[in-house]
Design a protein around this motif. Structure first.
Motif, PDB file in Angstrom:
ATOM      1  N   LEU A 152      12.204  78.550  92.382  1.00  0.00           N
ATOM      2  CA  LEU A 152      10.968  77.855  92.004  1.00  0.00           C
ATOM      3  C   LEU A 152       9.775  78.401  92.788  1.00  0.00           C
ATOM      4  O   LEU A 152       8.665  78.489  92.252  1.00  0.00           O
ATOM      5  CB  LEU A 152      11.121  76.354  92.242  1.00  0.00           C
ATOM      6  N   GLY A 153      10.013  78.766  94.042  1.00  0.00           N
ATOM      7  CA  GLY A 153       8.934  79.363  94.825  1.00  0.00           C
ATOM      8  C   GLY A 153       8.473  80.680  94.227  1.00  0.00           C
ATOM      9  O   GLY A 153       7.269  80.963  94.166  1.00  0.00           O
ATOM     10  N   ARG A 156       6.397  79.898  91.089  1.00  0.00           N
ATOM     11  CA  ARG A 156       5.050  79.396  91.384  1.00  0.00           C
ATOM     12  C   ARG A 156       4.165  80.502  91.941  1.00  0.00           C
ATOM     13  O   ARG A 156       2.958  80.536  91.676  1.00  0.00           O
ATOM     14  CB  ARG A 156       5.155  78.216  92.341  1.00  0.00           C
ATOM     15  N   SER A 157       4.744  81.426  92.698  1.00  0.00           N
ATOM     16  CA  SER A 157       3.966  82.565  93.203  1.00  0.00           C
ATOM     17  C   SER A 157       3.506  83.459  92.058  1.00  0.00           C
ATOM     18  O   SER A 157       2.377  83.960  92.053  1.00  0.00           O
ATOM     19  CB  SER A 157       4.800  83.375  94.194  1.00  0.00           C
ATOM     20  N   MET A 158       4.391  83.666  91.081  1.00  0.00           N
ATOM     21  CA  MET A 158       4.015  84.459  89.905  1.00  0.00           C
ATOM     22  C   MET A 158       2.868  83.812  89.160  1.00  0.00           C
ATOM     23  O   MET A 158       1.950  84.477  88.693  1.00  0.00           O
ATOM     24  CB  MET A 158       5.221  84.612  88.973  1.00  0.00           C
ATOM     25  N   LEU A 182      10.191  77.086  85.536  1.00  0.00           N
ATOM     26  CA  LEU A 182       9.831  75.759  86.023  1.00  0.00           C
ATOM     27  C   LEU A 182      10.293  74.663  85.074  1.00  0.00           C
ATOM     28  O   LEU A 182      10.800  73.618  85.506  1.00  0.00           O
ATOM     29  CB  LEU A 182       8.318  75.676  86.234  1.00  0.00           C
ATOM     30  N   MET A 183      10.142  74.874  83.773  1.00  0.00           N
ATOM     31  CA  MET A 183      10.554  73.859  82.813  1.00  0.00           C
ATOM     32  C   MET A 183      12.072  73.720  82.773  1.00  0.00           C
ATOM     33  O   MET A 183      12.609  72.614  82.692  1.00  0.00           O
ATOM     34  CB  MET A 183      10.002  74.193  81.425  1.00  0.00           C
ATOM     35  N   ARG A 273      14.179  88.204  85.700  1.00  0.00           N
ATOM     36  CA  ARG A 273      12.964  88.815  86.243  1.00  0.00           C
ATOM     37  C   ARG A 273      12.402  87.992  87.401  1.00  0.00           C
ATOM     38  O   ARG A 273      11.924  88.540  88.394  1.00  0.00           O
ATOM     39  CB  ARG A 273      11.907  88.980  85.144  1.00  0.00           C
ATOM     40  N   VAL A 274      12.444  86.663  87.254  1.00  0.00           N
ATOM     41  CA  VAL A 274      11.957  85.815  88.346  1.00  0.00           C
ATOM     42  C   VAL A 274      12.912  85.904  89.536  1.00  0.00           C
ATOM     43  O   VAL A 274      12.475  85.967  90.693  1.00  0.00           O
ATOM     44  CB  VAL A 274      11.797  84.356  87.865  1.00  0.00           C
ATOM     45  N   LEU A 275      14.215  85.926  89.271  1.00  0.00           N
ATOM     46  CA  LEU A 275      15.200  86.025  90.346  1.00  0.00           C
ATOM     47  C   LEU A 275      15.008  87.292  91.182  1.00  0.00           C
ATOM     48  O   LEU A 275      15.261  87.297  92.386  1.00  0.00           O
ATOM     49  CB  LEU A 275      16.613  86.023  89.760  1.00  0.00           C
TER      50      LEU A 275
END
Length: 347
Positions: A152-153, A156-158, A182-183, A273-275
Motif C-alpha cells: 500500500l505504501g 500511495r507513493s506512485m 488500493l481498492m 508492477r506495484v510489487l
C-alpha cells in the motif's frame, strides 16, 4: 437425449460451437459473464494445444493428459517469475490455473457427450491427477501487516509522484495502478467486480464517497471508501483517467492504455508492477484474490463486526467468511495477552 450417431467434428469446430453456447447462456442470464468467458477461453486454448484439425472423437485419455501437461508448461502472460531485479520471464501456470483449466475441460466434454460429438468422455481415462494443494498457495494467502503496508505504501507513493512529462500520455498508468491496488486491498472486491466498475457507480453521500458494487447473482452493495482510497480515486478521475480516455469505453472506471476497459487478466500485471517497487524485505507475491483474503483477514483480526465484513465482501452467508480468514503471525499471542477472563492481565 444423446444423438445416435456421433458427429465427426474437429476440435476447433466443437470449441467454436461450445463457445457460442456458453456466451449465449451468459446473454440470457443462465451463466455469469465471467464464468462464460473463462470456459470459452479455456476451451479455445484446449483446441490450440490439442490440434484444431483433429477429430474430437478420436482423442483418447492419453491425448488429454498431454494437453494438460502442455498447459501446465505454458507461460502465463499475466504473471512474471520473480527475479532480484523485479523483472523476469513469464511464469508457468499456477496450480490454481491448472485446476481451473481441468474443470473447464470436464464441463466441455460432458457437454460433448450430450451433443453427440464424442462416444465416450476421455476425461474418464485421464491418468494425471491434480496435486493436493495442502492449503492456500502463498500468493493466495493474506499478506501480513508488514507486507500489506509495503504494497500500500508503494501504491500511495506512485499516486503522489509527479507525472513523467517525457513519456507518452497513454503510458502514464501509475495513478490507475495505484488505485487498483488500493481498492483491492482496502475493499476486497472480486476482480470481476473491479473491472466491471463504471464511473457512475461512485457517488458521494453526506461527505462520504461510496462505491456501488455489482456482485454475484445480480446483488449490489454500497461500500464506503476509506479516505486514502477516495483521495487517489478523485485524483485519478481528474488527472489519470483523462490521459487514457479514447472515447471507446466512456463509462468504464479503469482503462487500458488503448482506452479499453481493463480486462481481468490485466489486473495481476498491475499488482506485479506495484510489487516491484516494494522493499524486498517486505515483498511477497499476491493475487487479486489474495488481496481479498487480506482485506477479510485484517478486518476480522481488528475485531470488526463480522456482519459488516460480510457486507463489504458481498457474501450472502456469514459462514463463507471462514474461507477468507487466514492466520496472521502473532495474533494468538496477542489474543492471549488480553484474555477477557484474566482482565487483560494475561502475562
Amino acid at each position: 437425449m444423446r444423438p445416435t450417431d456421433v458427429q465427426r467434428l474437429t476440435v476447433q469446430e466443437t470449441a467454436d460451437r461450445y463457445t457460442e453456447m456458453v456466451r449465449a447462456k451468459s446473454a440470457t442470464g443462465a451463466l455469469a459473464p465471467g464464468t462464460a468467458e473463462v470456459y470459452a477461453r479455456d476451451v479455445l486454448t484446449f483446441a490450440e494445444l490439442a490440434g484444431p484439425e483433429l477429430v474430437l472423437d478420436d482423442l483418447s485419455g492419453a491425448d488429454v493428459d498431454e494437453v494438460l501437461l502442455r498447459f501446465a508448461r505454458k507461460p502465463d502472460g499475466r504473471r512474471r517469475a520473480p527475479s532480484p531485479t523485479g523483472g523476469g520471464a513469464a511464469a508457468r501456470q499456477s496450480a490454481a490455473s491448472q485446476a481451473r483449466f481441468r474443470r473447464s475441460l470436464s464441463a466441455f466434454f460432458r457437454y460433448a457427450v450430450i451433443a453427440g460429438w464424442v462416444q465416450l468422455n476421455p476425461m474418464e481415462a485421464v491418468t494425471l491427477r491434480a496435486k493436493e494443494r495442502g492449503g492456500l498457495g502463498a500468493r493466495r494467502r493474506a499478506l501480513t501487516t508488514e507486507q500489506a503496508g509495503g504494497l500500500l505504501g508503494a501504491a500511495r507513493s506512485m499516486a503522489a509522484a509527479p507525472a513523467d512529462a517525457g513519456r507518452r500520455s497513454d503510458q502514464r498508468t501509475e495513478l490507475r495502478d495505484a488505485l487498483v491496488v488500493l481498492m483491492l486491498a482496502a475493499v476486497g472486491p472480486r476482480v470481476s467486480e473491479l473491472t466491471r466498475a463504471d464511473v457512475e457507480h461512485f457517488y458521494v453521500n453526506d461527505g462520504v464517497r461510496y462505491w456501488r458494487i455489482f456482485g454475484k447473482g445480480g446483488r449490489t452493495r454500497d461500500v464506503p471508501l476509506p479516505r486514502a482510497v477516495t483521495r487517489v480515486l478523485e485524483v485519478y478521475l481528474a488527472e489519470g483517467r483523462p490521459l487514457l480516455d479514447r472515447g471507446r469505453e466512456p463509462q468504464a472506471l479503469l482503462l487500458s492504455w488503448r482506452g479499453r476497459r481493463l480486462a481481468r487478466g490485466d489486473v495481476q500485471a498491475v499488482i506485479d508492477r506495484v510489487l516491484a517497487r516494494v522493499d524486498p524485505d517486505h515483498r511477497r507475491g499476491v493475487t487479486p484474490h489474495g488481496l481479498r483474503h487480506t482485506t477479510a483477514t485484517h478486518l476480522l483480526a481488528a475485531a470488526t463486526d463480522m456482519d459488516a465484513v460480510r457486507r463489504v465482501l458481498g457474501h450472502s452467508d456469514l459462514s463463507t467468511l471462514g474461507r477468507y480468514r487466514d492466520e496472521l503471525p502473532g495474533e494468538l499471542e496477542a489474543a492471549m495477552r488480553v484474555h477477557p477472563l484474566l482482565g487483560g492481565d494475561g502475562d
